[in-house]
Design a protein around this motif. Structure first.
Motif, mmCIF file in Angstrom:
data_model
loop_
_atom_site.group_PDB
_atom_site.id
_atom_site.type_symbol
_atom_site.label_atom_id
_atom_site.label_comp_id
_atom_site.label_asym_id
_atom_site.label_seq_id
_atom_site.Cartn_x
_atom_site.Cartn_y
_atom_site.Cartn_z
ATOM 1 N N VAL A 273 53.920 67.226 -24.075
ATOM 2 C CA VAL A 273 54.261 68.159 -22.997
ATOM 3 C C VAL A 273 52.996 68.775 -22.419
ATOM 4 C CG1 VAL A 273 55.374 70.372 -22.471
ATOM 5 C CG2 VAL A 273 56.586 68.667 -23.839
ATOM 6 N N PHE A 274 52.086 69.203 -23.290
ATOM 7 C CA PHE A 274 50.820 69.767 -22.815
ATOM 8 C C PHE A 274 50.016 68.740 -22.014
ATOM 9 C CE2 PHE A 274 50.580 73.145 -26.395
ATOM 10 C CZ PHE A 274 51.275 74.037 -25.600
ATOM 11 N N ARG A 275 50.067 67.482 -22.447
ATOM 12 C CA ARG A 275 49.323 66.437 -21.739
ATOM 13 C C ARG A 275 49.868 66.221 -20.325
ATOM 14 N NH1 ARG A 275 49.326 61.166 -20.333
ATOM 15 N NH2 ARG A 275 51.440 60.794 -21.090
ATOM 16 N N LYS B 286 49.809 67.155 -14.891
ATOM 17 C CA LYS B 286 50.231 66.109 -13.952
ATOM 18 C C LYS B 286 51.467 66.537 -13.175
ATOM 19 C CE LYS B 286 48.232 62.274 -16.574
ATOM 20 N NZ LYS B 286 48.444 60.915 -17.131
ATOM 21 N N VAL B 287 52.424 67.133 -13.878
ATOM 22 C CA VAL B 287 53.624 67.607 -13.197
ATOM 23 C C VAL B 287 53.260 68.730 -12.230
ATOM 24 C CG1 VAL B 287 55.866 68.727 -13.532
ATOM 25 C CG2 VAL B 287 55.147 66.910 -15.089
ATOM 26 N N ARG B 288 52.392 69.632 -12.689
ATOM 27 C CA ARG B 288 51.945 70.733 -11.820
ATOM 28 C C ARG B 288 51.299 70.189 -10.555
ATOM 29 N NH1 ARG B 288 46.788 74.691 -12.770
ATOM 30 N NH2 ARG B 288 47.372 76.356 -11.349
ATOM 31 N N LYS B 289 50.472 69.171 -10.688
ATOM 32 C CA LYS B 289 49.817 68.576 -9.521
ATOM 33 C C LYS B 289 50.846 67.939 -8.591
ATOM 34 C CE LYS B 289 46.101 65.381 -8.219
ATOM 35 N NZ LYS B 289 45.086 64.420 -8.717
ATOM 36 N N ASP B 290 51.824 67.241 -9.180
ATOM 37 C CA ASP B 290 52.884 66.632 -8.370
ATOM 38 C C ASP B 290 53.639 67.682 -7.558
ATOM 39 O OD1 ASP B 290 52.429 64.014 -9.130
ATOM 40 O OD2 ASP B 290 53.951 64.002 -10.706
ATOM 41 N N LEU B 291 53.771 68.878 -8.123
ATOM 42 C CA LEU B 291 54.550 69.931 -7.473
ATOM 43 C C LEU B 291 53.691 70.883 -6.651
ATOM 44 C CD1 LEU B 291 57.133 70.729 -10.297
ATOM 45 C CD2 LEU B 291 57.350 69.155 -8.360
ATOM 46 N N GLY B 292 52.509 70.430 -6.251
ATOM 47 C CA GLY B 292 51.700 71.190 -5.305
ATOM 48 C C GLY B 292 50.618 72.046 -5.918
ATOM 49 N N ASN B 293 50.268 71.752 -7.196
ATOM 50 C CA ASN B 293 49.192 72.492 -7.881
ATOM 51 C C ASN B 293 49.437 73.996 -7.843
ATOM 52 O OD1 ASN B 293 46.927 72.617 -9.454
ATOM 53 N ND2 ASN B 293 45.468 72.200 -7.814
ATOM 54 N N ILE B 294 50.683 74.392 -8.096
ATOM 55 C CA ILE B 294 51.086 75.790 -7.968
ATOM 56 C C ILE B 294 50.615 76.626 -9.161
ATOM 57 C CG2 ILE B 294 53.057 75.349 -6.477
ATOM 58 C CD1 ILE B 294 54.823 75.164 -8.890
ATOM 59 N N GLN C 157 60.613 70.970 -16.205
ATOM 60 C CA GLN C 157 60.561 69.612 -15.665
ATOM 61 C C GLN C 157 59.677 68.713 -16.524
ATOM 62 O OE1 GLN C 157 62.479 68.434 -13.004
ATOM 63 N NE2 GLN C 157 61.791 66.572 -14.037
ATOM 64 N N THR C 158 58.595 69.269 -17.054
ATOM 65 C CA THR C 158 57.735 68.480 -17.939
ATOM 66 C C THR C 158 58.478 68.090 -19.210
ATOM 67 O OG1 THR C 158 55.792 69.668 -17.105
ATOM 68 C CG2 THR C 158 55.511 68.427 -19.135
ATOM 69 N N VAL C 159 59.214 69.040 -19.793
ATOM 70 C CA VAL C 159 60.013 68.728 -20.984
ATOM 71 C C VAL C 159 61.022 67.632 -20.663
ATOM 72 C CG1 VAL C 159 61.760 69.620 -22.583
ATOM 73 C CG2 VAL C 159 59.711 70.970 -22.091
ATOM 74 N N ASN C 160 61.705 67.743 -19.525
ATOM 75 C CA ASN C 160 62.662 66.711 -19.128
ATOM 76 C C ASN C 160 61.995 65.353 -18.995
ATOM 77 O OD1 ASN C 160 64.658 68.618 -19.076
ATOM 78 N ND2 ASN C 160 64.995 68.581 -16.862
ATOM 79 N N ASN C 161 60.800 65.322 -18.388
ATOM 80 C CA ASN C 161 60.096 64.051 -18.227
ATOM 81 C C ASN C 161 59.733 63.443 -19.576
ATOM 82 O OD1 ASN C 161 60.290 64.610 -15.521
ATOM 83 N ND2 ASN C 161 58.091 64.617 -15.101
ATOM 84 N N VAL C 162 59.272 64.298 -20.498
ATOM 85 C CA VAL C 162 58.883 63.797 -21.820
ATOM 86 C C VAL C 162 60.093 63.256 -22.582
ATOM 87 C CG1 VAL C 162 58.027 64.510 -24.097
ATOM 88 C CG2 VAL C 162 56.826 65.235 -22.030
ATOM 89 N N SER D 39 63.479 61.246 -14.050
ATOM 90 C CA SER D 39 64.873 60.803 -14.129
ATOM 91 C C SER D 39 65.861 61.965 -14.139
ATOM 92 C CB SER D 39 65.083 59.952 -15.390
ATOM 93 O OG SER D 39 64.781 60.709 -16.558
ATOM 94 N N LYS D 40 65.445 63.141 -14.606
ATOM 95 C CA LYS D 40 66.322 64.314 -14.642
ATOM 96 C C LYS D 40 65.578 65.469 -13.978
ATOM 97 C CE LYS D 40 68.944 64.978 -18.264
ATOM 98 N NZ LYS D 40 70.282 64.864 -17.614
ATOM 99 N N ILE D 41 65.855 65.678 -12.691
ATOM 100 C CA ILE D 41 65.175 66.699 -11.910
ATOM 101 C C ILE D 41 66.041 67.951 -11.860
ATOM 102 C CG2 ILE D 41 64.209 67.298 -9.650
ATOM 103 C CD1 ILE D 41 63.657 64.373 -9.163
#
Length: 636
Positions: free
Chosen positions: A351-353, A357-365, A378-383, A393-395
């Motif tokens: 999740v930390f890794r 990447k997820v943050r960058k995908d979502l606009g570096n917020i 969302q990162t947990v869902n992706n993992v 797959s689960k947004i």
């Protein structure tokens, strides 16, 4: 050398107080113990009954302000503690009439996790002012100050103090990156000055700010404006008090701290060392260390009630890795809890890794509530659910809202592929908006009055239900005696705490027989005075779940039904609503239920065409991973 409370050290301090010179430019201190302190350290579970004994004492210290409300307190109080958030504000105000009260307001998010309609924001701010709030610290998770507009009008109409916030984040370990740099922050400060704020807060929610970076930033801000500047930084990385000192040297006007028992780790620097370090200087706080020590001693009495809520995965009080994953303390504890409930704590490093990447995908917020939860969940869902990296797959609903623009403008553009996938079939349309989010939201308060009219007895109840329809309704049933408050919501007595501590002591001493072992520790079962407890003891060789913890043995859950159409919970959480009722037809891929996990909404879809035969839980019920939510009889 050790001194007791009547010893030479105290006498020396008393003498010093008598002759203590007044500072030319005293630093002002905000105390956050009663809000951000317990939010950071034990999941916002501090109860009003444990605040009252220190409230009058704190009122006599001379703090610039005491943060008593806002942030996660409004949610946690009515959801987990069975307390009315409005009543806490009124109660503490009676005990602390002299010191200004401060709250954390999430702009258009109010104290929730989405942008609410303007009429909800107006009603909330007005009731907060009426109930005793003095200083509104207002932030937006995206630093999109358009989301301040509605709240600011009401604050100023009530002649209250409006503090504008710049959320501090980085795109590398130190200030000076391509995105988050001096130009970005001074530009945001200029926006706040133009907005007409009464003071400016640099809000460093994860403890990222380095001492020399804040020194330089404060110096640059002071060139722009004479408006008071307030530094808010957490201790997570270990740089908190160092940053505070350099900010003071640079001329910052106000700093945030906590009293000792509520300080350090993912909380804030302690006020006591600051008082002593500045004694006799031109920035002397003017605060009496003896009064603060008496408060700390009183606070210590109640800390045992909350130790079981410590979910830190590390034993160290600092974590320099926060500079890499930038996870605020509250977000970190949420991630750990969610992964534990999914039996997937071993996935924390993954999740930390993926977080950056997820943050960058979502606009570096920036990562602050609610965007920290949006990115974290969302990162947990992706993992846990993706078959390949970047599948999404689960947004969650909140990511879809973010991609549509309902939270405001992101720092950088959202990954177009993720945005397109998130907005496929989105109810409001598949083309993102660029206007102020609140301007497209329909008024909500009249509908709330109709829906909760018999249950909501006053304006405060209505606002609660507008912010939290499901848990708010459940709380009002508790409040007005329509439903019994569950045992796990009721406060613990010190006698109960001592009994559980004795169980833990016996377990640690090896006096209990091990029930089972897992990768994270040992579980032991014991009966005391007729009550069965499960004791979880931390294994020092495990991947690291803080313990020990004691919990009452859970009742047996619903066993998984071996039936093709059984809809099971893919993750633990709370049932928000069912989209279908018994007897309704459903299609494969159709959303039939919504689960809230980590404050984010997750749609649960049917895997088959069929008819709903049975619903196992009600809205507001908590469910575990694998619980059967609904039985669907397959068509044909």
């Amino acid at each position: 050398m050790k001194y007791d409370k009547h010893g030479a050290l105290k006498m020396a301090l008393l003498k010093f107080e008598k002759d203590r010179p007044k500072a030319d430019n005293p630093i002002k201190i905000n105390d956050l113990s009663l809000r951000d302190g317990h939010q950071s350290l034990f999941a916002t579970r501090g109860r009003t009954e444990d605040m009252i004994p220190v409230a009058e004492m704190m009122d006599n210290v001379g703090f610039n302000a005491v943060e008593t409300w806002g942030g996660a307190t409004f949610d946690a109080m009515h959801r987990y503690l069975g307390e009315d958030p409005w009543e806490r504000l009124r109660t503490l105000k009676k005990h602390m009439p002299k010191t200004p009260f401060m709250m954390l307001l999430r702009g258009q998010n109010v104290v929730g996790y989405r942008n609410y309609a303007d009429d909800v924001v107006e009603a909330f701010v007005q009731r907060a002012a009426d109930n005793g709030m003095d200083i509104f610290r207002c932030f937006d998770a995206l630093n999109d100050f358009r989301n301040f507009e509605t709240a600011a009008k009401v604050i100023k109409n009530n002649k209250k103090h409006f503090q504008g916030v710049v959320c501090y984040t980085l795109d590398q370990p130190r200030l000076g990156g391509d995105v988050y740099n001096m130009e970005y922050y001074t530009g945001k400060v200029k926006e706040l000055v133009d907005f007409g704020v009464d003071s400016i807060c640099i809000k460093d929610m994860a403890g990222l700010i380095a001492p020399y970076d804040i020194y330089n930033l404060v110096r640059e801000i002071k060139k722009i404006t004479d408006i008071p500047v307030n530094l808010h930084t957490h201790f997570t990385s270990g740089m908190g008090d160092l940053a505070i000192f350099k900010a003071i040297e640079a001329g910052v006007d106000i700093v945030d701290t906590c009293i000792g028992p509520y300080a350090y780790r993912t909380s804030h620097a302690a006020v006591e060392p600051l008082i002593m370090s500045l004694l006799g200087t031109n920035r002397d706080t003017g605060l009496d260390i003896n009064k603060v020590n008496e408060i700390a001693a009183e606070m210590e009495k109640y800390i045992p009630k909350y130790r079981h809520l410590d979910n830190s995965p590390k034993y160290a009080i600092t974590d320099i890795n926060v500079l890499l994953h930038q996870t605020p303390g509250g977000m970190l504890s949420n991630l750990v809890n969610q992964l534990k409930a999914m039996d997937a704590l071993d996935k924390l490093d993954e999740v930390f890794r993926l977080l950056p990447k997820v943050r960058k995908d979502l606009g570096n917020i920036p990562l602050v509530t609610p965007t920290s939860q949006i990115v974290g969940v969302q990162t947990v869902n992706n993992v846990l659910f993706d078959s390949y990296e970047g599948e999404y797959s689960k947004i969650t609903k909140e990511v879809k809202d973010l991609c549509y623009g309902l939270y405001g403008k992101t720092t950088l553009p959202i990954n177009p592929e993720v945005q397109e996938k998130a907005l496929k079939g989105y109810p409001r349309g598949e083309t993102p908006i660029t206007v102020r989010p609140g301007s497209i939201l329909e008024p909500e308060m009249e509908e709330v009055k109709k829906k909760f009219g018999d249950l909501a007895k006053n304006k405060d109840d209505e606002v609660l239900c507008a912010l939290y329809p499901v848990t708010g309704k459940r709380f009002l049933k508790w409040k007005y005696g329509l439903e019994e408050i569950p045992e796990d919501v009721k406060p613990k007595t010190m006698e109960q705490v001592k009994k559980e501590a004795e169980i833990v002591r016996k377990a640690l001493a090896g006096e209990l027989t091990s029930k089972k072992s897992s990768g994270n520790g040992r579980e032991l079962e014991v009966t005391v005075d007729g009550e069965t407890f499960t004791v979880e003891i931390n294994d020092p060789n495990s991947t690291g779940v803080a313990g020990p913890q004691v919990r009452r043995k859970k009742k047996a859950g619903i066993k998984e039904v071996e039936q093709t159409g059984s809809l099971t919970a893919p993750l633990p959480g709370m049932i928000v609503e069912y989209k279908k009722a018994v007897g309704d037809k459903v299609n494969a891929g159709e959303t039939v239920a919504v689960i809230e996990a980590m404050k984010m909404m997750n749609n649960i879809d049917s895997a088959v065409d069929g008819v709903v035969k049975e619903i196992k839980f009600e809205a507001s019920d908590s469910v575990s991973k694998g619980d059967v939510l609904m039985i669907i009889e397959p068509a044909g």
